[in-house]
Design an enzyme around this catalytic site. Sequence first.
Site, PDB file in Angstrom:
ATOM      1  N   ARG A  51      -2.236  34.047  13.035  1.00 39.05           N
ATOM      2  CA  ARG A  51      -3.146  34.061  14.392  1.00 39.05           C
ATOM      3  C   ARG A  51      -2.064  34.199  15.726  1.00 39.05           C
ATOM      4  NH1 ARG A  51      -8.089  30.554  13.746  1.00 39.05           N
ATOM      5  NH2 ARG A  51      -6.522  29.244  13.201  1.00 39.05           N
ATOM      6  N   ASP A 192       5.279  25.024  -7.358  1.00 33.42           N
ATOM      7  CA  ASP A 192       5.353  23.756  -7.179  1.00 33.42           C
ATOM      8  C   ASP A 192       7.002  23.563  -7.007  1.00 33.42           C
ATOM      9  OD1 ASP A 192       6.143  21.076  -7.901  1.00 33.42           O
ATOM     10  OD2 ASP A 192       4.367  20.914  -9.084  1.00 33.42           O
ATOM     11  N   HIS A 193       7.161  23.418  -5.606  1.00 32.65           N
ATOM     12  CA  HIS A 193       8.713  23.260  -5.522  1.00 32.65           C
ATOM     13  C   HIS A 193       9.403  21.983  -6.185  1.00 32.65           C
ATOM     14  CE1 HIS A 193       8.023  19.952  -2.444  1.00 32.65           C
ATOM     15  NE2 HIS A 193       9.145  19.676  -2.498  1.00 32.65           N
ATOM     16  N   LYS A 197      13.752  22.314  -7.992  1.00 36.05           N
ATOM     17  CA  LYS A 197      15.037  21.311  -7.901  1.00 36.05           C
ATOM     18  C   LYS A 197      15.811  21.183  -9.130  1.00 36.05           C
ATOM     19  CE  LYS A 197      12.124  18.068  -5.060  1.00 36.05           C
ATOM     20  NZ  LYS A 197      12.800  17.722  -3.686  1.00 36.05           N
ATOM     21  N   GLU A 231       8.356   8.195  -0.190  1.00 37.66           N
ATOM     22  CA  GLU A 231       8.925   8.797   0.767  1.00 37.66           C
ATOM     23  C   GLU A 231       8.957   7.693   2.053  1.00 37.66           C
ATOM     24  OE1 GLU A 231       8.067  13.038   1.493  1.00 37.66           O
ATOM     25  OE2 GLU A 231       6.296  12.245   0.661  1.00 37.66           O
ATOM     26  N   ASP A 250      -1.914  16.053  -3.166  1.00 45.77           N
ATOM     27  CA  ASP A 250      -0.670  16.483  -2.678  1.00 45.77           C
ATOM     28  C   ASP A 250       0.390  16.267  -3.516  1.00 45.77           C
ATOM     29  OD1 ASP A 250       0.806  17.420  -0.125  1.00 45.77           O
ATOM     30  OD2 ASP A 250       1.641  15.374   0.247  1.00 45.77           O
ATOM     31  N   HIS A 255       3.201  17.723  -8.389  1.00 45.44           N
ATOM     32  CA  HIS A 255       4.534  17.281  -8.585  1.00 45.44           C
ATOM     33  C   HIS A 255       4.680  16.268  -9.883  1.00 45.44           C
ATOM     34  CE1 HIS A 255       5.076  19.793  -5.277  1.00 45.44           C
ATOM     35  NE2 HIS A 255       4.974  18.656  -4.334  1.00 45.44           N
ATOM     36  N   LYS A 355       3.670   7.448   0.767  1.00 40.65           N
ATOM     37  CA  LYS A 355       4.241   7.674   2.176  1.00 40.65           C
ATOM     38  C   LYS A 355       4.428   6.302   2.729  1.00 40.65           C
ATOM     39  CE  LYS A 355       3.094  12.327   2.618  1.00 40.65           C
ATOM     40  NZ  LYS A 355       4.313  13.191   2.533  1.00 40.65           N
TER      41      LYS A 355
HETATM   42  C1  BG6 Z   1       5.315  18.311  -0.774  1.00 44.30           C
HETATM   43  C2  BG6 Z   1       4.113  17.421   0.017  1.00 44.30           C
HETATM   44  O1  BG6 Z   1       4.809  18.987  -1.640  1.00 44.30           O
HETATM   45  O2  BG6 Z   1       6.213  17.535  -1.229  1.00 44.30           O
HETATM   46  C3  BG6 Z   1       4.641  16.821   0.985  1.00 44.30           C
HETATM   47  O3  BG6 Z   1       3.039  18.348   0.409  1.00 44.30           O
HETATM   48  C4  BG6 Z   1       5.690  15.754   0.439  1.00 44.30           C
HETATM   49  O4  BG6 Z   1       3.754  15.731   1.584  1.00 44.30           O
HETATM   50  C5  BG6 Z   1       6.915  16.802  -0.047  1.00 44.30           C
HETATM   51  O5  BG6 Z   1       6.548  15.131   1.732  1.00 44.30           O
HETATM   52  C6  BG6 Z   1       7.860  16.056  -0.854  1.00 44.30           C
HETATM   53  O6  BG6 Z   1       8.934  16.740  -1.094  1.00 44.30           O
HETATM   54  P1  BG6 Z   1      10.444  16.687  -1.416  1.00 44.30           P
HETATM   55  O7  BG6 Z   1      10.947  17.755  -1.846  1.00 44.30           O
HETATM   56  O8  BG6 Z   1      10.974  16.256   0.315  1.00 44.30           O
HETATM   57  O9  BG6 Z   1      10.898  15.475  -2.117  1.00 44.30           O
END
Ligand code: BG6
Length: 515
Positions: A51, A192-193, A197, A231, A250, A255, A355
């Site tokens: 937007r 799912d990133h 890794k 984290e 989250d 993850h 967190k």
């Molecule tokens: C994300 C979450 O999917 O993964 C974040 O939304 C989190 O809250 C992050 O900080 C952590 O990913 P990584 O790769 O930095 O461990």
Amino acid sequence: MQTAHTKPESLVLAIFGGSGDLTKRKLIPSLYQLFKQGKLPQRFAVLGLGRTAYDDASYRPHLDSALQQYLAAGEYDASLAEQFLSSVHYLAIDPAKAEDYPALKARLEELDAEIDNPGNYIYYLSTPPSLYGVVPQHLMSVGLNEELNAAGQPAIRRIVIEKPFGYNLASALELNEIYRRGFEEHQLYRIDHFLGKETVQDIMALRFANGIFEPLWNRNYIERVEITAVENMGIESRGGFYDQTGALRDMVQNHLAQLVALTAMEPPVQFNADLFRNEVVKVYQSFRPMTDAEVRRRVIRGQYTESEWRGEHHRGYREEDKVPVDSRTETFVGMKLYIDNWRWQGVPFYIRTGKMMPTKVTEIVVHFKPTPHKMFTDSDGQAVPNQLIIRIQPDEGIALKFAAKVPGSGFEVKRVSMDFTYDQLGGLASGDAYSRLLEDCMLGDSTLFTRSDAVEMSWRFFDPILRLWQDEDFPLYGYPAGTWGPKQSDAIIERDHSWTNPCRNLTNSELYCEL
Ligand code: BG6
């Protein structure tokens, strides 16, 4: 053995949420890396959508500063960035409005003509989750879901969906249903990133490319497994998103569940999208459902509170921007779960995320059972069981802990470590998880993406927890920013054990409270 996939010669990647945080922090830097490595299709364009009133001329400098800010030191090259950004475009639309989609279709067709693309498109949903069900329907309304171009030729139409996929089981089922109406499963890439890794993929190499671990990898030799992904930062500027999401949606439902799956799964016969993901689903199917009383005993949620830490004042979660002062959203989850199958019967898996913890670390600790007879002990008269530590990040590597005799008289033993770090392989490949996954999506390889049945199975397990948390009387424990989470989470680890904290002595127990 992996199935071969081929990259298309031309492609347009349309990013919904093109002016957002993820685009500038992760997607554009990852695409730049792929460009630098010559891994993008020969004829390629990015179309940012959102937007915000950018045009091509104002969008490119915005992304150029993002590259300078978010690429690792030494990776930014001004002239390469200029070349890369010349293929990046922007169209201001409201992704929530169906009436804006004909303009999107027209712009995509213009880009097709510019780069000689036969209508190959990947759509990336980097929007607020509330749009995950809206965008696909609007794409369908103008036929952009169909795997055919304007000339009736086959074309790539894939859609990448960020997590969390669904807010709970019902909404995940509903989303799957929406996608089923217009897309085939092979067009869907639920990202799912963590699976992108290197070190997460290496769990499979460790387990299935080595003969020595697998015979021990079961309830006969393993006492418990701990998975930690914590984290040391808060929610930064994501208060609006995070307060609607919380740590379970989250981090845990996706993850951490994936890390459990990779640790616990049976070896797939081949490493391909169907067979690998079948094994993931089987693990989720085996999660032992918890009764309400078990959820109360085995799942602890927490929220960080303000604290003085390392000489600095840290805000509590409720003081963060866009977070209500009485928020009951969890920023910490610790839980114990069981996998009801032949291999893992009776072995507890302890998982936690948070967190504002003392450090950023993701690791899996596999605790082996002690020897049946305690012939040698440490200086406290305790057995020294073996541990295998898989460090996902940072200081990526693997450590095997075992007992060795302390030199001198007597027979005291001490835990020592055999370590492998990725530096020994020349370090990790540059680029990050997103580069790997974006490339896989371009190749049409969905192995490392979540299939619809896996999302549903995972939600089936976690949904009752969320439902119970709606009860006002379900405790939410505070923990001071910079500590290892609520002390109540220690109670879910059995009497004789405690969490394996990568750095200790940082907790300040007097500061704990119930919110
Ligand atoms: C994300 C979450 O999917 O993964 C974040 O939304 C989190 O809250 C992050 O900080 C952590 O990913 P990584 O790769 O930095 O461990």
